[in-house]
Design a protein around this motif. Structure first.
Motif, mmCIF file in Angstrom:
data_model
loop_
_atom_site.group_PDB
_atom_site.id
_atom_site.type_symbol
_atom_site.label_atom_id
_atom_site.label_comp_id
_atom_site.label_asym_id
_atom_site.label_seq_id
_atom_site.Cartn_x
_atom_site.Cartn_y
_atom_site.Cartn_z
ATOM 1 N N SER A 18 0.835 -1.201 0.000
ATOM 2 C CA SER A 18 0.000 0.000 0.000
ATOM 3 C C SER A 18 0.869 1.250 0.000
ATOM 4 O O SER A 18 1.889 1.306 0.693
ATOM 5 C CB SER A 18 -0.902 0.008 1.240
ATOM 6 N N PRO A 19 0.484 2.295 -0.760
ATOM 7 C CA PRO A 19 1.252 3.545 -0.735
ATOM 8 C C PRO A 19 1.403 4.128 0.668
ATOM 9 O O PRO A 19 2.349 4.874 0.929
ATOM 10 C CB PRO A 19 0.436 4.470 -1.646
ATOM 11 N N ALA A 20 0.492 3.805 1.563
ATOM 12 C CA ALA A 20 0.581 4.295 2.934
ATOM 13 C C ALA A 20 1.406 3.372 3.832
ATOM 14 O O ALA A 20 1.613 3.675 5.014
ATOM 15 C CB ALA A 20 -0.826 4.448 3.525
ATOM 16 N N GLY A 21 1.893 2.258 3.280
ATOM 17 C CA GLY A 21 2.624 1.281 4.079
ATOM 18 C C GLY A 21 4.022 1.747 4.449
ATOM 19 O O GLY A 21 4.663 2.501 3.706
ATOM 20 N N SER A 22 4.527 1.253 5.567
ATOM 21 C CA SER A 22 5.840 1.690 6.057
ATOM 22 C C SER A 22 6.989 1.162 5.217
ATOM 23 O O SER A 22 8.100 1.698 5.267
ATOM 24 C CB SER A 22 6.025 1.243 7.512
ATOM 25 N N ARG A 23 6.777 0.096 4.422
ATOM 26 C CA ARG A 23 7.839 -0.459 3.574
ATOM 27 C C ARG A 23 7.444 -0.466 2.092
ATOM 28 O O ARG A 23 7.912 -1.278 1.319
ATOM 29 C CB ARG A 23 8.158 -1.890 4.030
#
Length: 217
Positions: A18-23
């Motif tokens: 996900s674009p909001a994911g930390s990696r």
């Protein structure tokens, strides 16, 4: 159990896709598309799917460095859409070797939750692999030097065949990742592309096959 092939899906979670994911990495959609292709293929071919989900306690997040991932209670621990079969069972984090009877006769996918990246930390998964007997494990997922490496080494230690779908894996170009690939190859793992696995008549490539792009894992 009498299955000769399994799809092993390791920690395909939103923090990586996900674009909001930390990696998250910009090329992860291409990896996600290949993972979904493997799932579609496995479901069509009646190939059982074993999946793992990492759920890290927030209190232990500092152990993961400056960019912790798959923290319990966050959106990032959610599973990538398209990686849950219509008929699945989630065995959670049971500290037990108990397994439902005829598990793959009743379910297309078995999901195991874990606190650490090593898949064999889950006693029921260890039992499932042992009872399955000789088989080939086609692997996709995330964390080349964390989740994927111990999975491959553990399977090869048990004399089981391992094929990594290298374009269905989030990895990086750092030295730790390169060393993980070398260790896997030394232990007899085969590296292939998704199309070589799912398209009839396409010859599987021996040795390491990589995509030109890389991702952080």
């Amino acid at each position: 159990m009498e299955h000769k092939r399994f799809l092993l899906d390791i920690d395909t979670q939103l923090d990586f896709f996900s674009p909001a994911g930390s990696r998250y990495a910009p090329w992860s959609p291409e990896v996600a598309a290949n993972i979904r292709s493997l799932f579609t293929w496995a479901l069509q071919r009646q190939i059982p799917i074993i999946s793992t989900v990492l759920r890290v306690r927030p209190s232990e997040s500092l152990l993961m460095g400056p960019e912790p991932f798959c923290l319990e209670g966050t959106a990032g621990e959610g599973k990538l859409p398209g990686t849950i079969a219509p008929n699945y069972i989630d065995l959670g984090m049971r500290n037990s070797t108990d397994l439902p009877r005829d598990i793959f006769a009743r379910h297309r996918q078995v999901i195991f939750e874990k606190r650490v990246t090593d898949i064999f930390s889950h006693p029921a998964l260890e039992r499932l692999v042992t009872e399955a007997g000789p088989a080939e494990y086609i692997i996709c997922g995330t964390g080349m030097a964390t989740g994927l490496l111990p999975a491959v080494l553990g399977l090869r230690h048990r004399d089981l065949d391992v094929v990594l779908a290298t374009d269905a894996i989030i990895d990086s170009e750092d030295e730790v990742t390169k060393n993980a690939y070398r260790r896997m190859e030394t232990k007899g793992a085969i590296f292939s592309l998704t199309n070589e696995l799912i398209v009839p008549g396409v010859r599987r490539t021996a040795g390491r096959v990589r995509q030109p792009q890389s991702a952080v894992a």
